[in-house]
Design a protein around this motif. Sequence first.
Motif, PDB file in Angstrom:
ATOM      1  N   ALA A 100      -7.781 -10.631 -22.962  1.00 11.79           N
ATOM      2  CA  ALA A 100      -8.543 -10.629 -24.215  1.00 11.79           C
ATOM      3  C   ALA A 100      -9.903 -11.296 -24.040  1.00 11.79           C
ATOM      4  O   ALA A 100     -10.812 -11.069 -24.846  1.00 11.79           O
ATOM      5  N   ALA A 101     -10.053 -12.127 -23.002  1.00 13.09           N
ATOM      6  CA  ALA A 101     -11.313 -12.837 -22.781  1.00 13.09           C
ATOM      7  C   ALA A 101     -12.335 -11.991 -22.035  1.00 13.09           C
ATOM      8  O   ALA A 101     -13.473 -12.440 -21.843  1.00 13.09           O
ATOM      9  N   LEU A 102     -11.951 -10.800 -21.595  1.00  8.64           N
ATOM     10  CA  LEU A 102     -12.908  -9.927 -20.915  1.00  8.64           C
ATOM     11  C   LEU A 102     -14.018  -9.540 -21.883  1.00  8.64           C
ATOM     12  O   LEU A 102     -13.764  -9.251 -23.047  1.00  8.64           O
ATOM     13  N   GLU A 107     -15.320  -3.764 -23.295  1.00 11.73           N
ATOM     14  CA  GLU A 107     -14.162  -2.915 -23.576  1.00 11.73           C
ATOM     15  C   GLU A 107     -13.827  -1.998 -22.399  1.00 11.73           C
ATOM     16  O   GLU A 107     -12.654  -1.697 -22.150  1.00 11.73           O
ATOM     17  N   ILE A 108     -14.841  -1.559 -21.645  1.00  7.99           N
ATOM     18  CA  ILE A 108     -14.586  -0.684 -20.503  1.00  7.99           C
ATOM     19  C   ILE A 108     -13.716  -1.391 -19.473  1.00  7.99           C
ATOM     20  O   ILE A 108     -12.825  -0.788 -18.873  1.00  7.99           O
ATOM     21  N   THR A 109     -13.933  -2.702 -19.306  1.00  8.77           N
ATOM     22  CA  THR A 109     -13.108  -3.477 -18.363  1.00  8.77           C
ATOM     23  C   THR A 109     -11.678  -3.577 -18.874  1.00  8.77           C
ATOM     24  O   THR A 109     -10.716  -3.404 -18.111  1.00  8.77           O
ATOM     25  N   ARG A 110     -11.524  -3.856 -20.174  1.00  5.19           N
ATOM     26  CA  ARG A 110     -10.174  -3.949 -20.748  1.00  5.19           C
ATOM     27  C   ARG A 110      -9.448  -2.615 -20.634  1.00  5.19           C
ATOM     28  O   ARG A 110      -8.232  -2.578 -20.388  1.00  5.19           O
ATOM     29  N   TYR A 111     -10.176  -1.522 -20.825  1.00  2.00           N
ATOM     30  CA  TYR A 111      -9.537  -0.206 -20.731  1.00  2.00           C
ATOM     31  C   TYR A 111      -9.035   0.066 -19.315  1.00  2.00           C
ATOM     32  O   TYR A 111      -7.919   0.583 -19.139  1.00  2.00           O
ATOM     33  N   LEU A 112      -9.807  -0.280 -18.302  1.00  2.00           N
ATOM     34  CA  LEU A 112      -9.374  -0.073 -16.916  1.00  2.00           C
ATOM     35  C   LEU A 112      -8.182  -0.958 -16.569  1.00  2.00           C
ATOM     36  O   LEU A 112      -7.251  -0.530 -15.874  1.00  2.00           O
ATOM     37  N   VAL A 113      -8.184  -2.196 -17.063  1.00  2.00           N
ATOM     38  CA  VAL A 113      -7.027  -3.068 -16.845  1.00  2.00           C
ATOM     39  C   VAL A 113      -5.808  -2.515 -17.578  1.00  2.00           C
ATOM     40  O   VAL A 113      -4.671  -2.567 -17.074  1.00  2.00           O
ATOM     41  N   PHE A 114      -6.019  -1.965 -18.767  1.00  2.00           N
ATOM     42  CA  PHE A 114      -4.929  -1.315 -19.518  1.00  2.00           C
ATOM     43  C   PHE A 114      -4.315  -0.180 -18.699  1.00  2.00           C
ATOM     44  O   PHE A 114      -3.087  -0.049 -18.617  1.00  2.00           O
ATOM     45  N   LEU A 115      -5.152   0.661 -18.090  1.00  2.00           N
ATOM     46  CA  LEU A 115      -4.638   1.759 -17.267  1.00  2.00           C
ATOM     47  C   LEU A 115      -3.835   1.232 -16.084  1.00  2.00           C
ATOM     48  O   LEU A 115      -2.800   1.808 -15.716  1.00  2.00           O
ATOM     49  N   ALA A 152     -12.725 -16.924  -9.958  1.00  2.00           N
ATOM     50  CA  ALA A 152     -12.474 -16.544 -11.353  1.00  2.00           C
ATOM     51  C   ALA A 152     -13.404 -17.253 -12.325  1.00  2.00           C
ATOM     52  O   ALA A 152     -13.917 -16.641 -13.275  1.00  2.00           O
ATOM     53  N   LYS A 153     -13.644 -18.546 -12.105  1.00  2.00           N
ATOM     54  CA  LYS A 153     -14.495 -19.296 -13.029  1.00  2.00           C
ATOM     55  C   LYS A 153     -15.923 -18.748 -13.004  1.00  2.00           C
ATOM     56  O   LYS A 153     -16.559 -18.603 -14.057  1.00  2.00           O
ATOM     57  N   GLU A 154     -16.447 -18.426 -11.835  1.00  2.00           N
ATOM     58  CA  GLU A 154     -17.777 -17.847 -11.734  1.00  2.00           C
ATOM     59  C   GLU A 154     -17.848 -16.471 -12.390  1.00  2.00           C
ATOM     60  O   GLU A 154     -18.849 -16.127 -13.017  1.00  2.00           O
ATOM     61  N   VAL A 155     -16.774 -15.693 -12.238  1.00  2.00           N
ATOM     62  CA  VAL A 155     -16.745 -14.350 -12.828  1.00  2.00           C
ATOM     63  C   VAL A 155     -16.824 -14.434 -14.346  1.00  2.00           C
ATOM     64  O   VAL A 155     -17.568 -13.683 -15.000  1.00  2.00           O
ATOM     65  N   MET A 156     -16.061 -15.362 -14.947  1.00  2.00           N
ATOM     66  CA  MET A 156     -16.086 -15.499 -16.405  1.00  2.00           C
ATOM     67  C   MET A 156     -17.442 -16.009 -16.891  1.00  2.00           C
ATOM     68  O   MET A 156     -17.934 -15.587 -17.947  1.00  2.00           O
ATOM     69  N   GLU A 157     -18.043 -16.924 -16.142  1.00  2.00           N
ATOM     70  CA  GLU A 157     -19.374 -17.415 -16.517  1.00  2.00           C
ATOM     71  C   GLU A 157     -20.403 -16.296 -16.445  1.00  2.00           C
ATOM     72  O   GLU A 157     -21.277 -16.191 -17.302  1.00  2.00           O
ATOM     73  N   GLN A 158     -20.297 -15.448 -15.421  1.00  2.00           N
ATOM     74  CA  GLN A 158     -21.224 -14.330 -15.281  1.00  2.00           C
ATOM     75  C   GLN A 158     -20.999 -13.290 -16.372  1.00  2.00           C
ATOM     76  O   GLN A 158     -21.956 -12.691 -16.886  1.00  2.00           O
ATOM     77  N   SER A 159     -19.747 -13.067 -16.743  1.00  2.00           N
ATOM     78  CA  SER A 159     -19.439 -12.084 -17.794  1.00  2.00           C
ATOM     79  C   SER A 159     -20.024 -12.507 -19.137  1.00  2.00           C
ATOM     80  O   SER A 159     -20.440 -11.665 -19.936  1.00  2.00           O
ATOM     81  N   ALA A 160     -20.036 -13.818 -19.379  1.00  2.00           N
ATOM     82  CA  ALA A 160     -20.572 -14.307 -20.651  1.00  2.00           C
ATOM     83  C   ALA A 160     -22.060 -14.008 -20.797  1.00  2.00           C
ATOM     84  O   ALA A 160     -22.588 -13.993 -21.924  1.00  2.00           O
ATOM     85  N   LYS A 161     -22.742 -13.753 -19.700  1.00  2.00           N
ATOM     86  CA  LYS A 161     -24.191 -13.489 -19.735  1.00  2.00           C
ATOM     87  C   LYS A 161     -24.505 -11.997 -19.942  1.00  2.00           C
ATOM     88  O   LYS A 161     -25.677 -11.641 -20.056  1.00  2.00           O
TER      89      LYS A 161
END
Length: 573
Positions: A102-104, A107-115, A324-333
């Motif tokens: 849910a923190a992604l 939506e395109i990322t969530r959809y691929l993880v859903f698949l 993982a921590k860097e990925v989430m920080e980068q996603s927030a930008k």
Amino acid sequence: MLSRFMSGSIRNLEREYNCTVRLLDDTEYTCTIQRDAKGQYLFDLICHHLNLLEKDYFGIRYVDPDKQRHWLEFTKSIAKQMKSQPPFTMCLRVKFYPPDPAALKEEITRYLVFLQIKRDLYHGRLLCKTSDAAMLAAYILQAEIGDYDPGKHPEGYSSKFQFFPKHSEKLERRIADIHKTELIGQTPETSELNFLQKAQMLETYGVDPHPCKDVSGNPAFLAFTPFGFVVLQGNKRVHFLKWNEVTKLKFEGKTFHVYANQKEDKKIILTYFAPTPEACKHLWKCGVENQAFYKLEKSSQVRTVSSSNLFFKGSRFRYSGRVAKEVMEQSAKIKREPPEIHRAGLVPSRSCPSITHGPRLSSVPRTRRRAVHISIMEGLESLRDSAHSTPVRSVSHGECFLPRSRSQAADSSERTAVISDEAYSPSDSVLPTPVAEHSMELAASRQINGAPCSIEEEKESEAGTPMRGEGGDLGADGRSAPEGAGGDSALSEVEQVNKFVLSVLRLLLVTIGLLFVLLLLLIVLTESDLDIAFLRDIRQTPEFEQFHYEYFCPLRRWFACKLRWVGGLLINK
């Protein structure tokens, strides 16, 4: 002129090759790349094709001719990693499951993880209890066909979808009831998000199982999740180690070791045996990458690790991506308009028939659907027979990245967590890993324990090669404990003795080699006339002069005398 043009064209063709990558919706992306292209180049092409920015969770998987899975290394040449000849076929898959989907950000990322998780559900990797399974399947149904409409959805409409390796009519009715009454009005985006949040709470979320055997010869599945290292046997999770408890991962041949420090400075070592050395190395590399991704704060903390402490032995490997921590920080930008998503809910699928509207189990011939539905009591009885195989310890999920509800549930968990009503037996995790032992009894054992017989579809999807009849490739995971325990235990002892002898011989050879090099250096120092600065400085030291006149010269005269004596004997004969 024409011949020169033709020869230039042929050389260009030799420097290029085609790659086909099967995506998570079972569509294919084909491109032509240079022979010296690295994995990162191909991965960037795919992410650009998908308009994907949160790409660190994904990877490219391929299967070599020996049916061993590998993750494509992005820092190395593609052609050098592949053991087959082009054109190459690979698959885009989730490599690092998001701790909280849910923190992604997008939506395109969530959809691929859903698949990916829907695929895990179908192939038996995401195993859960019947109540959870019905809810997950209902979410998929709502996301793919929308609200229940009596005019469009006749009685038994849920049976036209296959969400699991096998399921009963009772479960189908329960799925339809939830879809009709509890999910009305949910959009595909909402249903997919609810599906991800429900799946994330399961014990087998993020599990990519590696078939192994424990020290008693009993089958087990090892996996690395966002929260730690997991061991699954039967329908239970018998071991769970948080990432901050795992201190070292090591392998030697087919033997895999996990070193961990628990509370009160309690140190434990878990040992398992993979089917082949290649499978064990793949297991070790997966563990190293997952530990670095989820445990470290920064990618600058990543270090090269060695597989063994033995002298001049072992593999070296280094995780090359972000953590993982860097990925989430980068996603927030990320700040852009959400990309358009083309959902493939009604497109026929080779490896995941849940998105088709054909008859139930249509892609699996009846002759291969021999999986037997076992009752809960039978599953518990089979677990009782193998309960001695691995010591059970108290388990709880790590607090890192965990939602509050999951952390509280983990704190109150039992010593051994029951993950499902049936034994954990994923359909695709066994076949791509070759096993030396072949027996029809093993296949029969897997069928009795409820294993699905649709393994070939996933292998075709992953490897892209024509199928051959391989009854014995189901592997040794279905072997019953009484048959295999004694022989495997004796075999492991012999292997350990052989490894020790080889290590001693290797150390002896290295020592002799070093002594020989020192002897050559000594001869150069004492007998040669080389006027090199560092040799001249060594010769002029008092210690060397004393050694030369008091030890080396008498030793040289003694050797010369012995050689003359041996020469005289040979001449007289």
